[in-house]
Scaffold this motif. Sequence first.
Motif, PDB file in Angstrom:
ATOM      1  N   GLU A 122       0.844  -1.201   0.000  1.00 57.86           N
ATOM      2  CA  GLU A 122       0.000   0.000   0.000  1.00 57.86           C
ATOM      3  C   GLU A 122       0.876   1.246   0.000  1.00 57.86           C
ATOM      4  O   GLU A 122       1.686   1.440   0.913  1.00 57.86           O
ATOM      5  CB  GLU A 122      -0.907  -0.007   1.245  1.00 57.86           C
ATOM      6  CG  GLU A 122      -1.786   1.220   1.394  1.00 57.86           C
ATOM      7  CD  GLU A 122      -2.720   1.403   0.219  1.00 57.86           C
ATOM      8  OE1 GLU A 122      -2.427   2.294  -0.622  1.00 57.86           O
ATOM      9  OE2 GLU A 122      -3.722   0.666   0.141  1.00 57.86           O
ATOM     10  N   ASP A 163      -0.489   4.405  -0.222  1.00 58.06           N
ATOM     11  CA  ASP A 163      -1.241   5.455   0.455  1.00 58.06           C
ATOM     12  C   ASP A 163      -1.120   5.244   1.965  1.00 58.06           C
ATOM     13  O   ASP A 163      -1.769   4.364   2.539  1.00 58.06           O
ATOM     14  CB  ASP A 163      -2.699   5.422   0.027  1.00 58.06           C
ATOM     15  CG  ASP A 163      -3.509   6.590   0.578  1.00 58.06           C
ATOM     16  OD1 ASP A 163      -3.032   7.253   1.520  1.00 58.06           O
ATOM     17  OD2 ASP A 163      -4.617   6.817   0.076  1.00 58.06           O
ATOM     18  N   ARG A 177      -4.266   5.290   4.219  1.00 59.58           N
ATOM     19  CA  ARG A 177      -5.013   4.030   4.269  1.00 59.58           C
ATOM     20  C   ARG A 177      -4.261   2.992   5.097  1.00 59.58           C
ATOM     21  O   ARG A 177      -4.864   2.243   5.875  1.00 59.58           O
ATOM     22  CB  ARG A 177      -5.261   3.513   2.854  1.00 59.58           C
ATOM     23  CG  ARG A 177      -6.168   2.284   2.787  1.00 59.58           C
ATOM     24  CD  ARG A 177      -6.428   1.867   1.352  1.00 59.58           C
ATOM     25  NE  ARG A 177      -7.156   2.889   0.620  1.00 59.58           N
ATOM     26  CZ  ARG A 177      -6.770   3.447  -0.524  1.00 59.58           C
ATOM     27  NH1 ARG A 177      -5.623   3.080  -1.068  1.00 59.58           N
ATOM     28  NH2 ARG A 177      -7.495   4.351  -1.127  1.00 59.58           N
ATOM     29  N   ASP A 205      -5.853   1.334   8.482  1.00 54.78           N
ATOM     30  CA  ASP A 205      -6.071  -0.109   8.580  1.00 54.78           C
ATOM     31  C   ASP A 205      -5.391  -0.707   9.807  1.00 54.78           C
ATOM     32  O   ASP A 205      -5.824  -1.745  10.318  1.00 54.78           O
ATOM     33  CB  ASP A 205      -5.552  -0.812   7.318  1.00 54.78           C
ATOM     34  CG  ASP A 205      -6.431  -0.555   6.104  1.00 54.78           C
ATOM     35  OD1 ASP A 205      -7.568  -0.071   6.284  1.00 54.78           O
ATOM     36  OD2 ASP A 205      -5.969  -0.808   4.977  1.00 54.78           O
TER      37      ASP A 205
END
Length: 465
Positions: A149, A151, A154, A158
């Motif tokens: 990931e 980003d 995000r 998470d």
Amino acid sequence: MPSLGIVADDLTGATTVGALLARVGVDTVVLFDADGVGELEADHAAVIVNADSRALPGPEAYARVHRATQDLVAAGARLFSKRIDTTCRGGIGPEVEGMLSVLGEDYVAIVVPAMPQSRRIVVGGYSLIDSVLLARTPVAVDVRTPVTESDLRRLLADQCTLGVGSVGIDAVIAGGDRLKSALADQRGTGARVILVDATSVEDIDTIAVAVVGLGWRTVCVDPGPFTERMAIRSGTVQTRVPHERTIRVESAPTDHGTVLVVAGSATSTTNGQMNVLRNLSGTWAVEVAIDPLMGDEEGFRAEAERVSGEVTRLMRRSDPPRVLLLGLQSTLSGRVVDLAALERAIGLEPGVGPARIPVRLGEIGRRVAEAIGDSLAGLYLTGGDVMVNTCRALGTRGLGLVDYVIPQADQGVLVGGPWDGVPVVCKGGLTGTPETAVQCVNRIFDETNRSSYEEEVEENAPVNA
């Protein structure tokens, strides 16, 4: 007592932030685990604990950081930092929350993952390395802790149970009241973990000035530059002009002794660096077979004795090695080894064999250091697991940081044990150019030469009547 307490997720990360602080004159020590905090014999402005938590499940990582933070609080630290990987590997969320759980609800975590010195920046919440999105770099297929990931907003959302906010590069560029307002707005929404963009060291300094201006109780969450800026801007540490050191690739006639290199990283970067180093006049390479490191004790002992015997013969030469390169066969050859297949062939449970490799390579490193004896000029250790296991095998408690050769190739001395004061340079497997290993070895010789000169001056100094 320390003014600054830092918890890192691995040893290379610990030395990276420690070297940044040492470079501006901050007395800094890295401990291999939290047990050493209460046993320090001297005061240090900054104490860094290696929690070795990067590859652990979330609850275990949380617990280790929680405990290390408790020890740093008890030692008197006033500013706290959770050092994270430049490529955001590991459980950042659980580790940050583990630290916040000790410090209390009035603390906020400011996350600044950029390290411009190593070409790591964050724009629009996205992590880029050399202008490549994080998830498109080799870290996406990292064997132990892959990151898929780019980003980071995000990624943090998470991993965190606490509220996560973000501040963009536009507010950072504006600085001053606008940046403080943007940070306050995010905290006003309930965010206790706030990600902030940065593309330069100047951006990071601007963020530190704004956070200090807000008067917040802060946990710095970053690879090192933000922690260094916060420590200075908040007045937590005092700096001084460090000793000027050079970077060179040529050998010098003043170089004396033997530098031991222990290399266990499987990256192509490390392989290229070792190839350049082994082609340097005066370098002798000794390969360590992988199979005996994974197998039974008898096979390991035989391999360790073979390597020790070879090194002893080299040291008895009329021209002993200037550099003795001890490396895994895969590191020196660049060939990919199927460790899972080797495990099956040996009859081991999954994961047991690879876990043995750095521990046993570290033990062989200790034996080789003993074979080199008084001629040991210093150590260059590359690969995080190899670093910590070699240092532990040497019986040392930690590392006193001095400087860095290049960012993320960190210079220090061993602290405690029979090798106390021996120069060391530590580097992860993904850092540097083909010449980096040569530069690091030469820095060790420079440090040894400087120390020898200073001792000679002290011995010959006149004594006052």
